[in-house]
Motif scaffolding. Structure first.
Motif, PDB file in Angstrom:
ATOM      1  N   SER A 169       0.832  -1.210   0.000  1.00  0.00           N
ATOM      2  CA  SER A 169       0.000   0.000   0.000  1.00  0.00           C
ATOM      3  C   SER A 169       0.863   1.255   0.000  1.00  0.00           C
ATOM      4  O   SER A 169       0.621   2.202  -0.765  1.00  0.00           O
ATOM      5  N   ALA A 170       1.884   1.272   0.849  1.00  0.00           N
ATOM      6  CA  ALA A 170       2.742   2.464   0.958  1.00  0.00           C
ATOM      7  C   ALA A 170       3.468   2.738  -0.361  1.00  0.00           C
ATOM      8  O   ALA A 170       3.625   3.893  -0.763  1.00  0.00           O
ATOM      9  N   ILE A 171       3.876   1.667  -1.044  1.00  0.00           N
ATOM     10  CA  ILE A 171       4.544   1.836  -2.344  1.00  0.00           C
ATOM     11  C   ILE A 171       3.529   2.363  -3.369  1.00  0.00           C
ATOM     12  O   ILE A 171       3.792   3.311  -4.102  1.00  0.00           O
ATOM     13  N   ALA A 172       2.353   1.745  -3.389  1.00  0.00           N
ATOM     14  CA  ALA A 172       1.349   2.084  -4.406  1.00  0.00           C
ATOM     15  C   ALA A 172       0.891   3.534  -4.301  1.00  0.00           C
ATOM     16  O   ALA A 172       0.654   4.191  -5.313  1.00  0.00           O
ATOM     17  N   CYS A 173       0.779   4.067  -3.072  1.00  0.00           N
ATOM     18  CA  CYS A 173       0.223   5.429  -2.927  1.00  0.00           C
ATOM     19  C   CYS A 173       1.291   6.479  -2.648  1.00  0.00           C
ATOM     20  O   CYS A 173       0.961   7.584  -2.238  1.00  0.00           O
ATOM     21  N   HIS A 174       2.553   6.175  -2.924  1.00  0.00           N
ATOM     22  CA  HIS A 174       3.594   7.132  -2.515  1.00  0.00           C
ATOM     23  C   HIS A 174       3.578   8.435  -3.314  1.00  0.00           C
ATOM     24  O   HIS A 174       4.087   9.445  -2.853  1.00  0.00           O
ATOM     25  N   THR A 175       2.971   8.445  -4.481  1.00  0.00           N
ATOM     26  CA  THR A 175       2.938   9.684  -5.280  1.00  0.00           C
ATOM     27  C   THR A 175       1.676  10.496  -5.005  1.00  0.00           C
ATOM     28  O   THR A 175       1.668  11.710  -5.196  1.00  0.00           O
ATOM     29  N   THR A 176       0.624   9.825  -4.595  1.00  0.00           N
ATOM     30  CA  THR A 176      -0.685  10.482  -4.549  1.00  0.00           C
ATOM     31  C   THR A 176      -1.282  10.596  -3.153  1.00  0.00           C
ATOM     32  O   THR A 176      -2.174  11.399  -2.939  1.00  0.00           O
ATOM     33  N   ASP A 231       1.965   4.401   5.182  1.00  0.00           N
ATOM     34  CA  ASP A 231       1.668   5.184   3.962  1.00  0.00           C
ATOM     35  C   ASP A 231       2.171   6.618   4.129  1.00  0.00           C
ATOM     36  O   ASP A 231       2.798   7.190   3.234  1.00  0.00           O
ATOM     37  N   LYS A 232       1.858   7.203   5.282  1.00  0.00           N
ATOM     38  CA  LYS A 232       2.241   8.600   5.544  1.00  0.00           C
ATOM     39  C   LYS A 232       3.759   8.755   5.589  1.00  0.00           C
ATOM     40  O   LYS A 232       4.318   9.711   5.044  1.00  0.00           O
ATOM     41  N   ILE A 233       4.403   7.796   6.239  1.00  0.00           N
ATOM     42  CA  ILE A 233       5.864   7.851   6.381  1.00  0.00           C
ATOM     43  C   ILE A 233       6.546   7.808   5.010  1.00  0.00           C
ATOM     44  O   ILE A 233       7.449   8.602   4.724  1.00  0.00           O
ATOM     45  N   ILE A 234       6.104   6.924   4.145  1.00  0.00           N
ATOM     46  CA  ILE A 234       6.747   6.807   2.824  1.00  0.00           C
ATOM     47  C   ILE A 234       6.431   8.037   1.971  1.00  0.00           C
ATOM     48  O   ILE A 234       7.308   8.572   1.291  1.00  0.00           O
ATOM     49  N   PRO A 289      11.722  25.276  -2.263  1.00  0.00           N
ATOM     50  CA  PRO A 289      11.423  26.230  -1.196  1.00  0.00           C
ATOM     51  C   PRO A 289      10.403  25.631  -0.227  1.00  0.00           C
ATOM     52  O   PRO A 289       9.379  25.107  -0.661  1.00  0.00           O
ATOM     53  N   GLY A 290      10.698  25.686   1.053  1.00  0.00           N
ATOM     54  CA  GLY A 290       9.756  25.178   2.046  1.00  0.00           C
ATOM     55  C   GLY A 290      10.066  23.779   2.538  1.00  0.00           C
ATOM     56  O   GLY A 290       9.440  23.284   3.482  1.00  0.00           O
ATOM     57  N   VAL A 291      11.058  23.124   1.921  1.00  0.00           N
ATOM     58  CA  VAL A 291      11.321  21.731   2.325  1.00  0.00           C
ATOM     59  C   VAL A 291      11.867  21.651   3.754  1.00  0.00           C
ATOM     60  O   VAL A 291      11.544  20.710   4.498  1.00  0.00           O
ATOM     61  N   GLU A 292      12.626  22.668   4.157  1.00  0.00           N
ATOM     62  CA  GLU A 292      13.172  22.655   5.522  1.00  0.00           C
ATOM     63  C   GLU A 292      12.037  22.723   6.555  1.00  0.00           C
ATOM     64  O   GLU A 292      12.061  22.027   7.561  1.00  0.00           O
ATOM     65  N   ALA A 293      11.068  23.583   6.280  1.00  0.00           N
ATOM     66  CA  ALA A 293       9.921  23.721   7.191  1.00  0.00           C
ATOM     67  C   ALA A 293       9.155  22.400   7.272  1.00  0.00           C
ATOM     68  O   ALA A 293       8.715  21.978   8.353  1.00  0.00           O
ATOM     69  N   LEU A 294       9.027  21.754   6.132  1.00  0.00           N
ATOM     70  CA  LEU A 294       8.315  20.471   6.089  1.00  0.00           C
ATOM     71  C   LEU A 294       9.090  19.403   6.878  1.00  0.00           C
ATOM     72  O   LEU A 294       8.493  18.579   7.587  1.00  0.00           O
ATOM     73  N   ARG A 295      10.408  19.435   6.773  1.00  0.00           N
ATOM     74  CA  ARG A 295      11.241  18.475   7.525  1.00  0.00           C
ATOM     75  C   ARG A 295      11.087  18.677   9.029  1.00  0.00           C
ATOM     76  O   ARG A 295      11.049  17.716   9.795  1.00  0.00           O
ATOM     77  N   ALA A 296      11.007  19.936   9.438  1.00  0.00           N
ATOM     78  CA  ALA A 296      10.832  20.203  10.872  1.00  0.00           C
ATOM     79  C   ALA A 296       9.432  19.764  11.302  1.00  0.00           C
ATOM     80  O   ALA A 296       9.259  19.105  12.341  1.00  0.00           O
ATOM     81  N   GLU A 297       8.447  20.098  10.482  1.00  0.00           N
ATOM     82  CA  GLU A 297       7.059  19.813  10.834  1.00  0.00           C
ATOM     83  C   GLU A 297       6.776  18.318  10.912  1.00  0.00           C
ATOM     84  O   GLU A 297       6.046  17.850  11.790  1.00  0.00           O
ATOM     85  N   GLU A 298       7.372  17.550   9.998  1.00  0.00           N
ATOM     86  CA  GLU A 298       7.055  16.114   9.978  1.00  0.00           C
ATOM     87  C   GLU A 298       7.564  15.396  11.230  1.00  0.00           C
ATOM     88  O   GLU A 298       7.055  14.343  11.585  1.00  0.00           O
ATOM     89  N   MET A 299       8.554  15.982  11.895  1.00  0.00           N
ATOM     90  CA  MET A 299       9.042  15.374  13.132  1.00  0.00           C
ATOM     91  C   MET A 299       8.169  15.758  14.325  1.00  0.00           C
ATOM     92  O   MET A 299       8.244  15.157  15.382  1.00  0.00           O
ATOM     93  N   GLU A 300       7.339  16.779  14.141  1.00  0.00           N
ATOM     94  CA  GLU A 300       6.475  17.251  15.221  1.00  0.00           C
ATOM     95  C   GLU A 300       5.048  16.736  15.074  1.00  0.00           C
ATOM     96  O   GLU A 300       4.414  16.340  16.054  1.00  0.00           O
ATOM     97  N   ASN A 301       4.534  16.832  13.873  1.00  0.00           N
ATOM     98  CA  ASN A 301       3.130  16.473  13.637  1.00  0.00           C
ATOM     99  C   ASN A 301       2.987  15.922  12.217  1.00  0.00           C
ATOM    100  O   ASN A 301       2.900  16.677  11.249  1.00  0.00           O
ATOM    101  N   LEU A 302       2.994  14.618  12.122  1.00  0.00           N
ATOM    102  CA  LEU A 302       3.028  13.959  10.813  1.00  0.00           C
ATOM    103  C   LEU A 302       1.785  14.285   9.984  1.00  0.00           C
ATOM    104  O   LEU A 302       1.882  14.513   8.770  1.00  0.00           O
ATOM    105  N   ASP A 303       0.621  14.335  10.627  1.00  0.00           N
ATOM    106  CA  ASP A 303      -0.617  14.598   9.885  1.00  0.00           C
ATOM    107  C   ASP A 303      -0.628  16.001   9.294  1.00  0.00           C
ATOM    108  O   ASP A 303      -1.040  16.209   8.149  1.00  0.00           O
ATOM    109  N   LEU A 304      -0.171  16.969  10.091  1.00  0.00           N
ATOM    110  CA  LEU A 304      -0.150  18.350   9.607  1.00  0.00           C
ATOM    111  C   LEU A 304       0.859  18.494   8.471  1.00  0.00           C
ATOM    112  O   LEU A 304       0.598  19.158   7.461  1.00  0.00           O
TER     113      LEU A 304
END
Ligand SMILES: [Fe+2]
Ligand SMILES: [Fe+2]
Length: 197
Positions: A105-112, A121-124, A137-152
């Motif tokens: 599942s995680a492989i199948a939905c990794h693009t969408t 699924d979320k992790i991949i 642009p913005g990837v650093e913010a996303l890297r910080a955010e994913e360690m705090e709140n994966l859903d957000l």
């Protein structure tokens, strides 16, 4: 399939650049798995295999869908950029002996993404969006955010993806739109699954 076998397999199927991306995705996926209590080995295997069909010719992917129409469902009717994840999951299942439905599942939905994504699924999805070589642009913010709140972080990553496709004028996959609506509802409901651990 062991991690070493998977690595050798994708090394033979991918350009050097994409193999490096794959290894970076694996590293990020393991980091997220440890952070959120997912199985790091499963995360590693899914990450290593996620782009294993990315360099296949279009006709070969369509043939894989035609040969496995029960698994592929309507894949051929979806935008071509999303095909490689579905094709990879089919190859994993039918040729390479990967049977774990969570990994497939995680492989199948990794693009969408998709509605009701599992933790893996979320992790991949996020590991692919924030692997070390990504520099948008913005990837650093996303890297910080994913360690705090994966859903957000997932919500913001899916928003970015939808905006990107719209700007390019490409066809928008309805599954991505549904995934975004679903995760927005999760975040609005304050479920905060990501911070429960
Ligand atoms: Fe991909
Ligand atoms: Fe990727």
């Amino acid at each position: 399939m062991t991690l070493e076998e998977a690595k050798a397999l994708v090394k033979s199927r991918l350009s050097e650049k994409r193999y490096r991306h794959t290894m970076n995705v694996k590293k990020m996926a393991v980091k997220l798995a440890v952070r959120y209590g997912a199985d790091p080995e499963k995360a590693a295997l899914a990450a290593i295999l996620h782009d294993s069909a990315k360099e296949l010719p279009r006709e070969e992917m369509l043939q894989i869908f035609a040969d496995n129409d029960i698994i592929a469902k309507n894949a051929a009717e979806r935008p071509a950029p999303v095909w490689h994840g579905i094709a990879a999951a089919i190859l994993c299942q039918t040729r390479w002996g990967v049977t774990d439905p969570e990994i497939l599942s995680a492989i199948a939905c990794h693009t969408t993404g998709k509605p009701g994504m599992s933790l893996l699924d979320k992790i991949i999805y996020m590991a692919d969006m924030t692997s070390a070589e990504r520099d948008y642009p913005g990837v650093e913010a996303l890297r910080a955010e994913e360690m705090e709140n994966l859903d957000l972080a997932l919500c913001h990553a899916l928003e970015r993806s939808v905006t990107f496709v719209k700007q390019k004028g490409g066809p928008l996959d309805p599954v991505t739109v549904a995934a975004l609506e679903d995760i927005r509802a999760v975040c609005a409901g304050g479920a905060g699954r990501a911070v429960t651990r």
